[in-house]
Design an enzyme around this catalytic site. Structure first.
Site, short mmCIF file in Angstrom:
data_model
loop_
_atom_site.label_atom_id
_atom_site.label_comp_id
_atom_site.label_asym_id
_atom_site.label_seq_id
_atom_site.Cartn_x
_atom_site.Cartn_y
_atom_site.Cartn_z
N GLU A 1 1.10 3.50 -0.26
CA GLU A 1 -0.04 4.42 -0.40
C GLU A 1 -0.34 4.65 -1.87
O GLU A 1 0.55 4.89 -2.67
CB GLU A 1 0.23 5.76 0.30
CG GLU A 1 -0.94 6.75 0.13
CD GLU A 1 -0.91 7.94 1.10
OE1 GLU A 1 -0.43 7.78 2.23
OE2 GLU A 1 -1.38 9.02 0.68
N ASP B 1 6.25 6.03 9.96
CA ASP B 1 5.07 6.56 9.28
C ASP B 1 5.51 7.56 8.21
O ASP B 1 6.40 8.38 8.43
CB ASP B 1 4.17 7.24 10.32
CG ASP B 1 2.85 7.71 9.75
OD1 ASP B 1 2.34 7.06 8.82
OD2 ASP B 1 2.33 8.74 10.23
N HIS B 2 4.90 7.49 7.04
CA HIS B 2 5.19 8.40 5.93
C HIS B 2 6.68 8.55 5.63
O HIS B 2 7.20 9.66 5.60
CB HIS B 2 4.58 9.79 6.18
CG HIS B 2 3.12 9.83 5.92
ND1 HIS B 2 2.57 9.87 4.66
CD2 HIS B 2 2.06 9.79 6.77
CE1 HIS B 2 1.26 9.87 4.74
NE2 HIS B 2 0.92 9.82 6.00
N GLY C 1 -7.51 10.15 10.61
CA GLY C 1 -8.57 9.62 11.47
C GLY C 1 -9.10 10.60 12.49
O GLY C 1 -10.10 10.33 13.15
ZN ZN Z 1 -0.90 9.90 6.88
#
Ligand code: ZN
Length: 290
Positions: free
Chosen positions: A134, A82-83, A217
């Site tokens: 992204e 992630d990221h 989220g």
């Molecule tokens: Zn994020």
């Protein structure tokens, strides 16, 4: 039905209209709590590890933990970086066994983001791995509660939102498998009630044809999740709420007993992660989909 490609998990979610939770798991306890929740709910899940958390668990160690837990699960699980902050860390992650990587080029100028992301896609697809890109920036407001690079940005700074036409161009030129975009969510804790730009989200999903990823989220309502899923969100990144709720639970348990051992803390953590993840899975509509 253990470790499966993220593309497969997202394809099913997109076709059937639900979202898969992507849960940041920085250690064995978190990974076990998430998998126990997914098995209890018969839901597919994504276990992920963010580069900002490498200081707690280095990438290679995390890869071993997450891949092991995914491989022995009774439901489909994908494992994602992630990221990822750079091309180099994304390559290292795939070498360590991650079969999906997110490259966050959103802080770069557009053409630089396209170049970085498409170069990574070429390598990743050769290896059978998926790439999440992204475009537009999901801010991380100061005092937002989650660690990482904080922004001066405020929640409703719409200039950070993803432009649908630009997203279509980005999807076509990079050939990514999933797109994280900005339409009103923020990372960390919400300091004011978010207002999601669903029209924009719908247009992005329609023009790109891609599974859309929601970052930030934690703290949204059931209605926010359902509306976002109806308008194209297939993957929801979830961490802050779960991390805060678990620490709170462990604190309460510790204070309520005269004596506790470390193994108690470990077990309480798994229990709290499992319960919070179950409620997230239900809100995302992924229960019973495995
Ligand atoms: Zn994020």
């Amino acid at each position: 039905m253990p470790l499966v490609p993220m593309q497969e998990i997202l394809k099913d979610a997109k076709e059937k209209g639900y979202a898969v939770g992507s849960f940041n798991s920085i250690d064995l306890q978190m990974a076990r709590g998430v998998i126990e929740a997914a098995e209890a709910e018969r839901a597919p899940v994504i276990l992920c590890h963010a580069e900002v958390h490498f200081k707690y668990t280095p990438m290679e160690k995390a890869a071993n933990i997450l891949l092991h837990e995914a491989s022995s699960a009774k439901v489909p699980v994908a494992v994602l970086l992630d990221h990822g902050k750079s091309f180099e860390s994304a390559i290292k992650a795939m070498y360590a066994g991650f079969q999906a990587v997110m490259i966050d080029g959103s802080q770069f100028p557009y053409e630089e983001n396209v170049r970085l992301t498409s170069e990574l896609v070429k390598v990743a697809h050769t290896l059978g791995a998926a790439v999440e890109g992204e475009l537009g920036r999901v801010a991380r407001p100061r005092s937002g509660g989650a660690e990482g690079q904080e922004d001066d940005a405020v929640i409703r700074d719409t200039s950070l939102y993803t432009e649908p036409e630009m997203a279509a161009d980005f999807a076509e030129r990079t050939e990514i498998d999933a797109l994280a975009c900005s339409f009103g969510t923020v990372h960390g804790v919400y300091l004011e009630k978010p207002k999601l730009d669903l029209k924009r989200l719908n247009r992005i999903a329609e023009l790109t044809g891609l599974p859309i990823v929601m970052h930030g989220g934690s703290g949204l309502s059931q209605e926010d999740f359902s509306d976002s899923i109806k308008n194209g969100v297939c993957k929801i990144n979830y961490y802050t709420n779960m991390a805060l709720a678990t620490a709170e639970y462990v604190k309460t348990k510790l204070l309520s007993q005269e004596r506790a051992f470390y193994h108690d803390i470990s077990q309480w953590s798994i229990d709290a992660i499992r319960e919070d993840t179950i409620s997230a899975i239900r809100m995302f509509g992924s229960s019973g989909r495995a």
